[in-house]
Design a protein around this motif. Structure first.
Motif, PDB file in Angstrom:
ATOM      1  N   MET A   1      -0.853 -12.915  -6.105  1.00  0.00           N
ATOM      2  CA  MET A   1      -2.226 -12.385  -6.128  1.00  0.00           C
ATOM      3  C   MET A   1      -2.236 -10.911  -5.709  1.00  0.00           C
ATOM      4  O   MET A   1      -1.837 -10.587  -4.602  1.00  0.00           O
ATOM      5  CB  MET A   1      -3.066 -13.219  -5.162  1.00  0.00           C
ATOM      6  N   LYS A   2      -2.678 -10.057  -6.607  1.00  0.00           N
ATOM      7  CA  LYS A   2      -2.750  -8.620  -6.278  1.00  0.00           C
ATOM      8  C   LYS A   2      -4.000  -8.358  -5.448  1.00  0.00           C
ATOM      9  O   LYS A   2      -4.992  -9.071  -5.543  1.00  0.00           O
ATOM     10  CB  LYS A   2      -2.804  -7.782  -7.558  1.00  0.00           C
ATOM     11  N   ARG A   3      -3.925  -7.271  -4.689  1.00  0.00           N
ATOM     12  CA  ARG A   3      -5.028  -6.950  -3.773  1.00  0.00           C
ATOM     13  C   ARG A   3      -5.642  -5.606  -4.140  1.00  0.00           C
ATOM     14  O   ARG A   3      -4.933  -4.606  -4.280  1.00  0.00           O
ATOM     15  CB  ARG A   3      -4.493  -6.938  -2.341  1.00  0.00           C
ATOM     16  N   ASP A  26      -7.346 -15.331 -11.266  1.00  0.00           N
ATOM     17  CA  ASP A  26      -6.020 -15.714 -10.766  1.00  0.00           C
ATOM     18  C   ASP A  26      -5.140 -14.523 -10.441  1.00  0.00           C
ATOM     19  O   ASP A  26      -4.134 -14.654  -9.752  1.00  0.00           O
ATOM     20  CB  ASP A  26      -5.284 -16.543 -11.828  1.00  0.00           C
ATOM     21  N   LEU A  27      -5.550 -13.367 -10.964  1.00  0.00           N
ATOM     22  CA  LEU A  27      -4.683 -12.182 -10.869  1.00  0.00           C
ATOM     23  C   LEU A  27      -4.874 -11.394  -9.582  1.00  0.00           C
ATOM     24  O   LEU A  27      -3.923 -10.897  -8.981  1.00  0.00           O
ATOM     25  CB  LEU A  27      -5.039 -11.275 -12.056  1.00  0.00           C
ATOM     26  N   ALA A  28      -6.142 -11.237  -9.153  1.00  0.00           N
ATOM     27  CA  ALA A  28      -6.411 -10.301  -8.052  1.00  0.00           C
ATOM     28  C   ALA A  28      -7.703 -10.640  -7.317  1.00  0.00           C
ATOM     29  O   ALA A  28      -8.533 -11.407  -7.814  1.00  0.00           O
ATOM     30  CB  ALA A  28      -6.509  -8.883  -8.613  1.00  0.00           C
ATOM     31  N   GLY A  75      -1.503  -4.397   2.240  1.00  0.00           N
ATOM     32  CA  GLY A  75      -0.774  -4.745   1.020  1.00  0.00           C
ATOM     33  C   GLY A  75      -1.561  -4.482  -0.246  1.00  0.00           C
ATOM     34  O   GLY A  75      -1.483  -5.242  -1.218  1.00  0.00           O
ATOM     35  N   ILE A  76      -2.334  -3.399  -0.239  1.00  0.00           N
ATOM     36  CA  ILE A  76      -3.175  -3.078  -1.402  1.00  0.00           C
ATOM     37  C   ILE A  76      -2.310  -2.617  -2.577  1.00  0.00           C
ATOM     38  O   ILE A  76      -1.430  -1.773  -2.424  1.00  0.00           O
ATOM     39  CB  ILE A  76      -4.203  -1.986  -1.033  1.00  0.00           C
ATOM     40  N   ASP A  77      -2.594  -3.194  -3.756  1.00  0.00           N
ATOM     41  CA  ASP A  77      -1.845  -2.844  -4.964  1.00  0.00           C
ATOM     42  C   ASP A  77      -2.579  -1.823  -5.819  1.00  0.00           C
ATOM     43  O   ASP A  77      -1.958  -1.066  -6.559  1.00  0.00           O
ATOM     44  CB  ASP A  77      -1.637  -4.103  -5.822  1.00  0.00           C
ATOM     45  N   MET A  78      -3.920  -1.850  -5.751  1.00  0.00           N
ATOM     46  CA  MET A  78      -4.718  -1.033  -6.677  1.00  0.00           C
ATOM     47  C   MET A  78      -5.941  -0.490  -5.939  1.00  0.00           C
ATOM     48  O   MET A  78      -6.579  -1.227  -5.182  1.00  0.00           O
ATOM     49  CB  MET A  78      -5.176  -1.964  -7.811  1.00  0.00           C
ATOM     50  N   THR A 188      -0.650  -5.174 -15.674  1.00  0.00           N
ATOM     51  CA  THR A 188       0.578  -4.443 -16.025  1.00  0.00           C
ATOM     52  C   THR A 188       1.391  -4.062 -14.781  1.00  0.00           C
ATOM     53  O   THR A 188       2.480  -3.505 -14.902  1.00  0.00           O
ATOM     54  CB  THR A 188       0.261  -3.129 -16.787  1.00  0.00           C
ATOM     55  N   LEU A 189       0.861  -4.314 -13.588  1.00  0.00           N
ATOM     56  CA  LEU A 189       1.577  -3.870 -12.371  1.00  0.00           C
ATOM     57  C   LEU A 189       2.803  -4.748 -12.102  1.00  0.00           C
ATOM     58  O   LEU A 189       2.784  -5.935 -12.378  1.00  0.00           O
ATOM     59  CB  LEU A 189       0.645  -3.935 -11.150  1.00  0.00           C
TER      60      LEU A 189
END
Ligand code: GRF
Length: 189
Positions: A1-3, A26-28, A75-78, A188-189
């Motif tokens: 799970m992206k954050r 489901d992704l983020a 843990g932020i991805d975006m 795409t990450l």
């Protein structure tokens, strides 16, 4: 799970829309909301939505690594800017290169740059008798509204439209497209 972290300075209707979009995704998830204004309505929305939030001042943002550290610790991805009015410091851009996006309520490069935010944009569009306007979602670099364009959508402006009517049309385009584009990028990450 992206954050996802969302930065906003004002009302935060886009922020709310993005939070709700990703709630069942489901992704983020949006895991933190940050504002440079401690009385911004977006912080009330954050509370109502049950999303942790923080506010920060100029010193925190430009002369310390507090915000970058917070994003890393979480843990932020975006990073998503949704009506965030301060220029993003290079240290943050470097850490999240290609992972910071902004939405602008016009068809850049038209009606962009410093001072071109909120109703200023829509007032100018009407004053110039534009026949169309729209939204631009773009990567963030060190200058206002100049990062590479990811997506644009258009809407027509009628001669009788007031700036408020234009703002309303543009907001609807934002609600429709912004979460989906963020989702595509995250995939795409
Ligand atoms: C939006 O129109 C966005 O494009 C601009 O600021 C506005 C923010 O609105 N950058 P809201 O705070 O999401 O309601």
């Amino acid at each position: 799970m992206k954050r996802i972290a969302v930065f906003a300075s004002g009302s935060g209707s886009n922020t709310e829309n993005i939070v709700k979009f990703f709630r069942n995704n489901d992704l983020a998830r949006v895991t933190i909301i940050l504002s440079n204004k401690k009385d911004a309505y977006v912080l009330e929305r954050a509370q109502q939505l049950g999303v942790p939030s923080i506010s920060f001042n100029r010193e925190d943002f430009y002369n310390s690594n507090k915000i970058v550290r917070t994003l890393e610790e979480q843990g932020i991805d975006m990073v998503v800017l949704a009506g965030f009015l301060w220029l993003v410091p290079q240290s943050l851009i470097d850490k999240y290169d290609g992972r910071i996006v902004n939405i602008h309520p016009a068809l850049l490069p038209k009606y962009g740059g410093k001072g071109m935010f909120g109703m200023n944009v829509h007032n100018a569009v009407v004053a110039e008798k534009e026949t169309e306007t729209g939204i631009t979602i773009h990567y963030v670099n060190g200058r206002y509204d100049e990062g590479n364009v990811i997506f644009q959508a258009k809407v027509s402006v009628n001669p009788s439209d007031t700036p408020e009517m234009v703002a309303d049309k543009v907001h609807h385009l934002e609600y429709e497209h912004f979460p989906k584009i963020v989702e595509k990028l995250i995939a795409t990450l």
